[in-house]
Design an enzyme around this catalytic site. Structure first.
Site, PDB file in Angstrom:
ATOM      1  N   SER A   1       0.865  -1.173   0.000  1.00  0.00           N
ATOM      2  CA  SER A   1       0.000   0.000   0.000  1.00  0.00           C
ATOM      3  C   SER A   1       0.901   1.222   0.000  1.00  0.00           C
ATOM      4  O   SER A   1       2.090   1.125   0.357  1.00  0.00           O
ATOM      5  CB  SER A   1      -0.846  -0.006   1.284  1.00  0.00           C
ATOM      6  OG  SER A   1      -1.477   1.239   1.485  1.00  0.00           O
TER       7      SER A   1
ATOM      8  N   TYR B   1      -2.565  -1.402  10.434  1.00  0.00           N
ATOM      9  CA  TYR B   1      -2.478  -1.514   8.969  1.00  0.00           C
ATOM     10  C   TYR B   1      -1.138  -0.956   8.465  1.00  0.00           C
ATOM     11  O   TYR B   1      -0.435  -1.595   7.682  1.00  0.00           O
ATOM     12  CB  TYR B   1      -3.646  -0.737   8.345  1.00  0.00           C
ATOM     13  CG  TYR B   1      -3.806  -0.887   6.858  1.00  0.00           C
ATOM     14  CD1 TYR B   1      -4.555  -1.923   6.315  1.00  0.00           C
ATOM     15  CD2 TYR B   1      -3.233   0.027   5.982  1.00  0.00           C
ATOM     16  CE1 TYR B   1      -4.723  -2.049   4.932  1.00  0.00           C
ATOM     17  CE2 TYR B   1      -3.391  -0.088   4.605  1.00  0.00           C
ATOM     18  CZ  TYR B   1      -4.142  -1.129   4.089  1.00  0.00           C
ATOM     19  OH  TYR B   1      -4.301  -1.248   2.724  1.00  0.00           O
TER      20      TYR B   1
HETATM   21  P1  NAD Z   1     -11.527  -6.091  -0.305  1.00  0.00           P
HETATM   22  O1  NAD Z   1     -12.160  -5.955   1.020  1.00  0.00           O
HETATM   23  O2  NAD Z   1     -12.340  -5.822  -1.531  1.00  0.00           O
HETATM   24  O3  NAD Z   1     -10.849  -7.531  -0.465  1.00  0.00           O
HETATM   25  C1  NAD Z   1     -10.167  -8.148   0.591  1.00  0.00           C
HETATM   26  C2  NAD Z   1     -10.084  -9.624   0.301  1.00  0.00           C
HETATM   27  O4  NAD Z   1      -9.395 -10.258   1.400  1.00  0.00           O
HETATM   28  C3  NAD Z   1     -11.458 -10.301   0.194  1.00  0.00           C
HETATM   29  O5  NAD Z   1     -11.435 -11.265  -0.827  1.00  0.00           O
HETATM   30  C4  NAD Z   1     -11.614 -10.961   1.550  1.00  0.00           C
HETATM   31  O6  NAD Z   1     -12.469 -12.090   1.533  1.00  0.00           O
HETATM   32  C5  NAD Z   1     -10.173 -11.384   1.807  1.00  0.00           C
HETATM   33  N1  NAD Z   1      -9.933 -11.700   3.220  1.00  0.00           N
HETATM   34  C6  NAD Z   1     -10.115 -10.921   4.302  1.00  0.00           C
HETATM   35  N2  NAD Z   1      -9.840 -11.610   5.419  1.00  0.00           N
HETATM   36  C7  NAD Z   1      -9.469 -12.856   5.028  1.00  0.00           C
HETATM   37  C8  NAD Z   1      -9.077 -14.038   5.718  1.00  0.00           C
HETATM   38  N3  NAD Z   1      -9.011 -14.085   7.053  1.00  0.00           N
HETATM   39  N4  NAD Z   1      -8.767 -15.124   4.976  1.00  0.00           N
HETATM   40  C9  NAD Z   1      -8.856 -15.113   3.625  1.00  0.00           C
HETATM   41  N5  NAD Z   1      -9.220 -14.028   2.925  1.00  0.00           N
HETATM   42  C10 NAD Z   1      -9.524 -12.914   3.628  1.00  0.00           C
HETATM   43  O7  NAD Z   1     -10.279  -5.107  -0.256  1.00  0.00           O
HETATM   44  P2  NAD Z   1      -9.234  -4.581  -1.357  1.00  0.00           P
HETATM   45  O8  NAD Z   1      -9.273  -3.110  -1.286  1.00  0.00           O
HETATM   46  O9  NAD Z   1      -9.409  -5.259  -2.648  1.00  0.00           O
HETATM   47  O10 NAD Z   1      -7.871  -5.036  -0.655  1.00  0.00           O
HETATM   48  C11 NAD Z   1      -6.986  -5.985  -1.201  1.00  0.00           C
HETATM   49  C12 NAD Z   1      -5.581  -5.642  -0.737  1.00  0.00           C
HETATM   50  O11 NAD Z   1      -5.217  -4.363  -1.256  1.00  0.00           O
HETATM   51  C13 NAD Z   1      -5.422  -5.539   0.783  1.00  0.00           C
HETATM   52  O12 NAD Z   1      -4.199  -6.113   1.177  1.00  0.00           O
HETATM   53  C14 NAD Z   1      -5.396  -4.046   1.019  1.00  0.00           C
HETATM   54  O13 NAD Z   1      -4.694  -3.706   2.186  1.00  0.00           O
HETATM   55  C15 NAD Z   1      -4.671  -3.585  -0.233  1.00  0.00           C
HETATM   56  N6  NAD Z   1      -4.847  -2.170  -0.555  1.00  0.00           N
HETATM   57  C16 NAD Z   1      -6.083  -1.671  -0.814  1.00  0.00           C
HETATM   58  C17 NAD Z   1      -6.200  -0.328  -1.120  1.00  0.00           C
HETATM   59  C18 NAD Z   1      -7.520   0.308  -1.412  1.00  0.00           C
HETATM   60  O14 NAD Z   1      -7.585   1.538  -1.463  1.00  0.00           O
HETATM   61  N7  NAD Z   1      -8.576  -0.447  -1.626  1.00  0.00           N
HETATM   62  C19 NAD Z   1      -5.067   0.488  -1.160  1.00  0.00           C
HETATM   63  C20 NAD Z   1      -3.834  -0.068  -0.897  1.00  0.00           C
HETATM   64  C21 NAD Z   1      -3.734  -1.407  -0.596  1.00  0.00           C
END
Ligand code: NAD
Length: 260
Positions: free
Chosen positions: A142, A155
């Site tokens: 991130s 986080y």
């Molecule tokens: P999201 O909530 O859409 O997806 C998260 C995924 O993780 C889902 O498929 C969920 O089922 C899975 N998950 C959560 N807990 C779990 C567990 N215990 N076991 C197995 N799977 C689990 O979120 P996203 O925004 O797509 O995030 C994906 C990644 O991107 C994360 O690591 C997040 O930190 C990172 N990220 C997101 C952003 C943003 O702005 N959305 C920015 C930077 C980084």
């Protein structure tokens, strides 16, 4: 481009992970889908990947809190699809609260899912990658792997940890045809971002609309959310042979956030 490869993508039932899975499948890779959620909705996504791209797609219900289940997820790719060539550590959760009010269980859960799970998955996948002399490990970090924001202590700590783990794994695997990189997105419009808006509003004493405009997009000079497709396209490039010399890197895709 990735025909014959197998990509295991954690947290791929939603958001960025689902976009990764579909982008790898579009390039011909077989997929292990993973994540939580409604069984029927997951089955629909799994079947759509197979029919849209003509690849095999299996679902692993591994919970990223459980090291044994994480190892089983990698093994599923190896035994049922032949290998685990591309490992994407992407599952992640967020919680927004001041340190003095941050629940201890939530701290432990965020460190486990956002950081330790990546270590357990790498530990399971690297031996096969070394034996085949080819591997791609991509960790979704991130912008918070590089800079902090208040009220996101667990986080930000986990994401800074992922940056260190990425570099360490890159050094250990550099002579085996394996690359290890982290993608550092800014704000991407996904359920993870949507869900943190009410708590951020509470912690900062703002309305939800103000949070979107004055907290989230204020951080991004482009004033636009990054899209899941853009993040997935970067992952596909990192998995390609042209990216074989890119390892141990943190790839920023944040609309200019960390340039400021
Ligand atoms: P999201 O909530 O859409 O997806 C998260 C995924 O993780 C889902 O498929 C969920 O089922 C899975 N998950 C959560 N807990 C779990 C567990 N215990 N076991 C197995 N799977 C689990 O979120 P996203 O925004 O797509 O995030 C994906 C990644 O991107 C994360 O690591 C997040 O930190 C990172 N990220 C997101 C952003 C943003 O702005 N959305 C920015 C930077 C980084």
């Amino acid at each position: 481009m990735l025909k014959g490869k197998v990509a295991v993508v954690t947290g791929s039932t939603s958001g960025i992970g689902l976009a990764y899975a579909r982008a790898f499948a579009k390039e011909g890779a077989n997929i292990v889908l993973n994540g939580l959620g409604d069984a029927a909705a997951i089955e629909k996504e799994r079947a759509a990947i197979e029919s849209d791209f003509g690849v095999k797609c299996l679902y692993s219900p591994a919970n990223m809190l459980k090291p044994d289940e994480i190892a089983d997820m990698v093994k599923l790719g190896e035994t049922e699809l032949g290998s685990c060539d591309i490992l994407v550590n992407n599952a992640g959760i967020q919680h927004v609260a001041p340190i003095e009010e941050f629940p201890i269980d939530t701290w432990n859960t965020i460190i486990a899912i956002n950081l330790s799970a990546a270590f357990f998955a790498m530990r399971a996948a690297i031996p096969g990658m070394k034996a085949r002399k080819w591997g791609r490990i991509i960790n979704t970090a991130s912008a918070h792997a590089l800079v902090a924001s208040p009220f996101k202590s667990a986080y930000v700590s986990a994401k800074h940890g992922i940056a260190g783990l990425t570099k360490t794994a890159a050094l250990e695997t550099a002579e085996f045809g394996i690359t290890v990189n982290a993608i550092c997105p800014g704000y991407v419009w996904t359920p993870l971002v949507e869900k943190q808006i009410p708590d951020t509003a509470k912690a900062r004493g703002m309305t939800e609309e103000q949070v979107k405009k004055d907290v989230l997009l204020a951080a991004q000079p482009t004033k636009e959310f990054v899209t899941v497709e853009e993040v997935a396209a970067l992952a596909v490039f990192l998995a390609s042979d042209n990216a074989r010399s890119i390892t141990g890197s943190l790839q920023v895709i944040d609309g200019g956030w960390t340039a400021a």
